[in-house]
Design an enzyme around this catalytic site. Sequence first.
Site, PDB file in Angstrom:
ATOM      1  N   HIS A  71       0.843  -1.209   0.000  1.00 25.17           N
ATOM      2  CA  HIS A  71       0.000   0.000   0.000  1.00 25.17           C
ATOM      3  C   HIS A  71       0.875   1.255   0.000  1.00 25.17           C
ATOM      4  O   HIS A  71       0.710   2.144  -0.823  1.00 25.17           O
ATOM      5  CB  HIS A  71      -0.939   0.004   1.218  1.00 25.17           C
ATOM      6  CG  HIS A  71      -1.548   1.346   1.526  1.00 25.17           C
ATOM      7  ND1 HIS A  71      -2.620   1.843   0.831  1.00 25.17           N
ATOM      8  CD2 HIS A  71      -1.215   2.313   2.427  1.00 25.17           C
ATOM      9  CE1 HIS A  71      -2.931   3.051   1.295  1.00 25.17           C
ATOM     10  NE2 HIS A  71      -2.095   3.364   2.272  1.00 25.17           N
ATOM     11  N   ASP A 100       6.485  19.366 -28.181  1.00 26.32           N
ATOM     12  CA  ASP A 100       6.648  18.104 -27.437  1.00 26.32           C
ATOM     13  C   ASP A 100       7.765  18.265 -26.418  1.00 26.32           C
ATOM     14  O   ASP A 100       8.373  19.332 -26.309  1.00 26.32           O
ATOM     15  CB  ASP A 100       6.959  16.934 -28.389  1.00 26.32           C
ATOM     16  CG  ASP A 100       6.489  15.596 -27.800  1.00 26.32           C
ATOM     17  OD1 ASP A 100       6.591  15.404 -26.574  1.00 26.32           O
ATOM     18  OD2 ASP A 100       6.012  14.740 -28.567  1.00 26.32           O
ATOM     19  N   TRP A 136       6.974   0.134   3.719  1.00 27.18           N
ATOM     20  CA  TRP A 136       7.524   0.702   2.468  1.00 27.18           C
ATOM     21  C   TRP A 136       8.912   1.260   2.679  1.00 27.18           C
ATOM     22  O   TRP A 136       9.629   1.527   1.719  1.00 27.18           O
ATOM     23  CB  TRP A 136       6.592   1.761   1.890  1.00 27.18           C
ATOM     24  CG  TRP A 136       6.731   3.126   2.497  1.00 27.18           C
ATOM     25  CD1 TRP A 136       6.239   3.532   3.700  1.00 27.18           C
ATOM     26  CD2 TRP A 136       7.414   4.253   1.935  1.00 27.18           C
ATOM     27  NE1 TRP A 136       6.571   4.843   3.924  1.00 27.18           N
ATOM     28  CE2 TRP A 136       7.283   5.320   2.863  1.00 27.18           C
ATOM     29  CE3 TRP A 136       8.105   4.479   0.740  1.00 27.18           C
ATOM     30  CZ2 TRP A 136       7.845   6.578   2.637  1.00 27.18           C
ATOM     31  CZ3 TRP A 136       8.660   5.741   0.529  1.00 27.18           C
ATOM     32  CH2 TRP A 136       8.532   6.772   1.469  1.00 27.18           C
ATOM     33  N   SER A 166      13.104   5.687 -13.771  1.00 21.90           N
ATOM     34  CA  SER A 166      12.084   6.348 -14.582  1.00 21.90           C
ATOM     35  C   SER A 166      11.913   7.806 -14.161  1.00 21.90           C
ATOM     36  O   SER A 166      11.848   8.703 -15.002  1.00 21.90           O
ATOM     37  CB  SER A 166      10.768   5.575 -14.438  1.00 21.90           C
ATOM     38  OG  SER A 166       9.664   6.412 -14.615  1.00 21.90           O
ATOM     39  N   SER A 167      11.869   8.028 -12.834  1.00 23.69           N
ATOM     40  CA  SER A 167      11.694   9.403 -12.345  1.00 23.69           C
ATOM     41  C   SER A 167      12.885  10.278 -12.723  1.00 23.69           C
ATOM     42  O   SER A 167      12.718  11.446 -13.078  1.00 23.69           O
ATOM     43  CB  SER A 167      11.531   9.408 -10.825  1.00 23.69           C
ATOM     44  OG  SER A 167      10.370   8.714 -10.465  1.00 23.69           O
ATOM     45  N   HIS A 250      12.914  12.052   2.445  1.00 21.09           N
ATOM     46  CA  HIS A 250      12.278  13.309   2.797  1.00 21.09           C
ATOM     47  C   HIS A 250      12.121  14.260   1.631  1.00 21.09           C
ATOM     48  O   HIS A 250      11.045  14.823   1.443  1.00 21.09           O
ATOM     49  CB  HIS A 250      12.834  13.996   4.034  1.00 21.09           C
ATOM     50  CG  HIS A 250      11.741  14.875   4.584  1.00 21.09           C
ATOM     51  ND1 HIS A 250      10.704  14.383   5.323  1.00 21.09           N
ATOM     52  CD2 HIS A 250      11.436  16.167   4.355  1.00 21.09           C
ATOM     53  CE1 HIS A 250       9.823  15.340   5.558  1.00 21.09           C
ATOM     54  NE2 HIS A 250      10.239  16.427   4.982  1.00 21.09           N
ATOM     55  N   GLU A 252      11.564  13.258  -1.167  1.00 17.43           N
ATOM     56  CA  GLU A 252      10.436  12.614  -1.849  1.00 17.43           C
ATOM     57  C   GLU A 252       9.096  13.199  -1.404  1.00 17.43           C
ATOM     58  O   GLU A 252       8.181  13.384  -2.200  1.00 17.43           O
ATOM     59  CB  GLU A 252      10.472  11.096  -1.584  1.00 17.43           C
ATOM     60  CG  GLU A 252       9.179  10.332  -1.887  1.00 17.43           C
ATOM     61  CD  GLU A 252       8.836  10.211  -3.373  1.00 17.43           C
ATOM     62  OE1 GLU A 252       9.658  10.627  -4.210  1.00 17.43           O
ATOM     63  OE2 GLU A 252       7.746   9.718  -3.673  1.00 17.43           O
ATOM     64  N   TYR A 254       8.509  16.174  -0.653  1.00 16.37           N
ATOM     65  CA  TYR A 254       8.313  17.437  -1.372  1.00 16.37           C
ATOM     66  C   TYR A 254       8.225  17.203  -2.866  1.00 16.37           C
ATOM     67  O   TYR A 254       7.605  17.993  -3.580  1.00 16.37           O
ATOM     68  CB  TYR A 254       9.395  18.433  -0.972  1.00 16.37           C
ATOM     69  CG  TYR A 254       9.205  18.776   0.491  1.00 16.37           C
ATOM     70  CD1 TYR A 254       8.238  19.698   0.861  1.00 16.37           C
ATOM     71  CD2 TYR A 254       9.877  18.087   1.498  1.00 16.37           C
ATOM     72  CE1 TYR A 254       7.972  19.950   2.191  1.00 16.37           C
ATOM     73  CE2 TYR A 254       9.619  18.334   2.828  1.00 16.37           C
ATOM     74  CZ  TYR A 254       8.667  19.274   3.172  1.00 16.37           C
ATOM     75  OH  TYR A 254       8.387  19.512   4.479  1.00 16.37           O
ATOM     76  N   SER A 265      -1.641  26.604  -7.570  1.00 17.77           N
ATOM     77  CA  SER A 265      -1.343  27.956  -8.031  1.00 17.77           C
ATOM     78  C   SER A 265      -1.876  28.207  -9.445  1.00 17.77           C
ATOM     79  O   SER A 265      -1.871  29.341  -9.911  1.00 17.77           O
ATOM     80  CB  SER A 265       0.171  28.218  -7.982  1.00 17.77           C
ATOM     81  OG  SER A 265       0.608  28.163  -6.634  1.00 17.77           O
ATOM     82  N   HIS A 299      14.942  13.806  10.626  1.00 24.59           N
ATOM     83  CA  HIS A 299      13.820  13.943  11.561  1.00 24.59           C
ATOM     84  C   HIS A 299      12.952  12.684  11.549  1.00 24.59           C
ATOM     85  O   HIS A 299      12.076  12.535  12.385  1.00 24.59           O
ATOM     86  CB  HIS A 299      13.021  15.230  11.338  1.00 24.59           C
ATOM     87  CG  HIS A 299      12.206  15.294  10.089  1.00 24.59           C
ATOM     88  ND1 HIS A 299      11.947  16.466   9.436  1.00 24.59           N
ATOM     89  CD2 HIS A 299      11.561  14.345   9.373  1.00 24.59           C
ATOM     90  CE1 HIS A 299      11.181  16.226   8.379  1.00 24.59           C
ATOM     91  NE2 HIS A 299      10.939  14.953   8.324  1.00 24.59           N
ATOM     92  N   HIS A 300      13.201  11.808  10.575  1.00 28.88           N
ATOM     93  CA  HIS A 300      12.550  10.494  10.613  1.00 28.88           C
ATOM     94  C   HIS A 300      13.277   9.547  11.559  1.00 28.88           C
ATOM     95  O   HIS A 300      12.857   8.413  11.747  1.00 28.88           O
ATOM     96  CB  HIS A 300      12.508   9.879   9.210  1.00 28.88           C
ATOM     97  CG  HIS A 300      11.700  10.677   8.241  1.00 28.88           C
ATOM     98  ND1 HIS A 300      10.368  10.457   8.045  1.00 28.88           N
ATOM     99  CD2 HIS A 300      12.026  11.715   7.443  1.00 28.88           C
ATOM    100  CE1 HIS A 300       9.901  11.325   7.146  1.00 28.88           C
ATOM    101  NE2 HIS A 300      10.888  12.093   6.774  1.00 28.88           N
ATOM    102  N   THR A 323       6.121  27.166   3.569  1.00 32.74           N
ATOM    103  CA  THR A 323       4.836  26.503   3.337  1.00 32.74           C
ATOM    104  C   THR A 323       3.691  27.427   3.750  1.00 32.74           C
ATOM    105  O   THR A 323       2.678  27.528   3.050  1.00 32.74           O
ATOM    106  CB  THR A 323       4.769  25.183   4.122  1.00 32.74           C
ATOM    107  OG1 THR A 323       5.980  24.460   3.879  1.00 32.74           O
ATOM    108  CG2 THR A 323       3.597  24.340   3.676  1.00 32.74           C
ATOM    109  N   LYS A 326       2.913  30.028   1.170  1.00 30.88           N
ATOM    110  CA  LYS A 326       2.084  29.541   0.064  1.00 30.88           C
ATOM    111  C   LYS A 326       0.606  29.546   0.460  1.00 30.88           C
ATOM    112  O   LYS A 326      -0.240  30.010  -0.303  1.00 30.88           O
ATOM    113  CB  LYS A 326       2.523  28.136  -0.357  1.00 30.88           C
ATOM    114  CG  LYS A 326       3.980  28.069  -0.787  1.00 30.88           C
ATOM    115  CD  LYS A 326       4.298  26.860  -1.607  1.00 30.88           C
ATOM    116  CE  LYS A 326       3.846  27.006  -3.024  1.00 30.88           C
ATOM    117  NZ  LYS A 326       4.584  28.038  -3.778  1.00 30.88           N
ATOM    118  N   ARG A 445       1.937   1.958  14.919  1.00 37.22           N
ATOM    119  CA  ARG A 445       1.536   1.678  13.542  1.00 37.22           C
ATOM    120  C   ARG A 445       1.993   0.265  13.176  1.00 37.22           C
ATOM    121  O   ARG A 445       2.808  -0.339  13.884  1.00 37.22           O
ATOM    122  CB  ARG A 445       2.133   2.703  12.586  1.00 37.22           C
ATOM    123  CG  ARG A 445       3.630   2.596  12.435  1.00 37.22           C
ATOM    124  CD  ARG A 445       4.238   3.783  11.730  1.00 37.22           C
ATOM    125  NE  ARG A 445       3.869   3.830  10.322  1.00 37.22           N
ATOM    126  CZ  ARG A 445       4.544   4.538   9.399  1.00 37.22           C
ATOM    127  NH1 ARG A 445       5.613   5.234   9.737  1.00 37.22           N
ATOM    128  NH2 ARG A 445       4.166   4.553   8.137  1.00 37.22           N
TER     129      ARG A 445
END
Lengths: 559, 242
Positions: A71, A100, A136, A166-167, A250, A252, A254, A265, A299-300, A323, A326, A445
Amino acid sequence: MTAHAAAPERTDFVSWVSTTDHKRIGILYVATAMAFFLVAGLMAEAIRIQLARPDQSVVSASLYDQLFTIHGTLMLLFFATPIGSGFANYLIPLQVGTADMAFPRLNMLSYWLFLFGGIIVLLGFFTASGAAATGWTAYTPLATDLYSARPGMDLWIVGVALVGISSLMAAVNFIVTIYARRAPGMTMLRLPLFTWAILITSTLILFAFPPLTAALAMLLIDRQFGGSFFNAAAGGDPILWQHLFWFFGHPEVYIVILPAFGIMSEVVPVFSRKPLFGYRAMVLSMVAIAALSMAVWAHHMFTTGLVSLPFFSALSLLIAVPTGIKIFNWIATMWGGALRFTVAMLWAIGLIYVFTIGGITGVMVASPPIDFQAQDSYFVVAHLHNVLIGGTVFAAFAGIYFWFPKMTGRFLSERLGRIHFWAWILGFTLTFVPQYQLGAEGMPRRVVTYSASTGWDTLNLISTVGAVILFLGTIPFLVAFVLAMRAPRTATDDPWEANSLEWATTSPPPHHNFGHLPPIRSERPVFDARLAAAGDTDGKDKGTRAAEGLAGAQGRAAP
Amino acid sequence: VTRPTRRFGALLGLVALTSAGCLPTPATDEGRATADLYRVFFAGGVIVAGIVWVLATVAMLRFRRRDDRLPDQVHGNQRLELVWTAVPLLTVLVLFALTYVTLQTVDATSPQPGVRIHVTAFRWQWQFDYTDDGVSIVGLPGTQPEMVVPVGEPIHITLDAADVIHAFSVPQFLFKRDAIPGHTNTFDFLVNTPGTYPGYCAEFCGVQHAQMLFNVRGVSPADYDQWLATQRAASPSAAASP
């Protein structure tokens, strides 16, 4: 409505799987990401049903572990990341005014690596020992061959590595397209905010994904070739995995939220009939978020006892500042505007309400003492779903309702869309607010069940009811999609009275995108063109940024 | 969307928000410090959420499109933007300062702890070794081992893991720390209220992760001495407590 100028395009299966057209690849990306979203969502439903009552065994512990692992993997890496690439593929060439992507065939390869990466991860379920079951995050040494000997884990590594590559390819493609393929007049500070978001996201991908690829290679070496990068008994370090993983992980976060901010926006100004408030601040705040996101990974890892708590806490807290800019600038964009509450706008406004709560709980867990309670509890589960659903998913839905007419020439039903939206607001609140409380009370969790003596049963039941509402609330969206695809093409070039160049061509656009481009003299060329046309009839100033001088003017929009 | 619907939605959210996020009553001195800090963050969060929600709601109610007139095309306002950059910046600086101060309490270790306990996490149980007293509590499958500690005395924990990463978590201490193979973590706590406090493994460690439960029981120093004596008498390597 402009007539379709181009020769009829082939629409058969072969033409779709062999396409290098950025628009078709974009649609394939969005559709595939949504398919993975639905599959991963069904896994979440199974998880919630298992947790509805204490001491249940609707699914076995072994299957449960696989379900939450896949998941999370699908949602983060095969939905949230590629949905941004999907919108970007469709929109970037249109928004910068070109035909293109810079590298169409590389673009095609990115898509196919993403699709097969996801399939390879899912294939784990069809092996005898099952799919990866480590979460994950695949923490070592649990993910090494000593404790996860199953082939499903290797399939996970390969699949995730493929989507990572790919990314990277997509990121290079976006960066080159945005720098090198802009139409005359499209300066950097006239780029639509969505394009800016993709430029910054892609840059972040260039920094964040190679460490993930390296970490995956090291894990594969440990598992298959007798390596011991992560084996403490042989001189390795299990914590090294966490550093590498979160050095990717991390940013990721963002990488999946900045495109959502970009969509916001675009949508908020259009349905407020105002320019984006503080364009430069909006660009700079994204740059600041991206820069800070490279230095907060640990921080993780506050509870590992192996990282500098004040340093990572301070930088994590700081991210709240750009943040917040925004959020306030979006509200300021709405302020004094002429708001239209289309479904796209509802999702955008919903994001302001819901994402803000996720941002606030993010500030809470950025404080190590609070994190010592929240870490690995349902508080963190609630927080991350609060920002990922309230941010990325809400924005993805806003984007789908907004650009669907452009992509297909058809409209999604606003009526069904409203049901979809309100069901999700209700379902989201019921699912995740109780999880904050469960986490505060200490429910860990990734547990398959809990004892009735914990007193967590009522909140878990409410959470499951919310998850079922989210499931039911998705059905109107799918119905709207099917109905729209059977309806005739009625969308005009610019049905929303929008700002950026994709609205200056037909819906859907021809293969080569543009017959001609309007002059680009601000960040809103389509708005300028519309105003100039209206100005002709009203005898007003025809300057391309005339709007600024026309405080409260009667500039009627050309239909 | 009708206004009542939106108002109802906002109300529902607000009620849900304010009823969530209450911590358990802390049973340690360190936990009390964390709870105090949490209250400040929580109050600040409610204020910030309130400002954002009220502003967004007012914008929605006041600025609905009513005719074809083009609104003022305002592109920005540097002074306003400076305000909502500076105020959040100051806010997080204050929050960081409070965090830093609280960390000194939560992370402090006593030079003279009352009891030293070495905790070993393994799949899927716990072992508590009272290093100064020669008592060992080893959790057996299906049991919930109990760590007995005297209240009012600093307890010094050394923590490691035998196989994969686990985490020692006691919700009523508002604290957890990872148990990592190949690395020994240390922390102190001082239980200030007698009672039995459930503990969990908080880091996913495999298929029986949910069964890795234990208790910490805080008792008076006199009861603690008696408990130690009983444990020593029972066996040099005592089995799991019931």
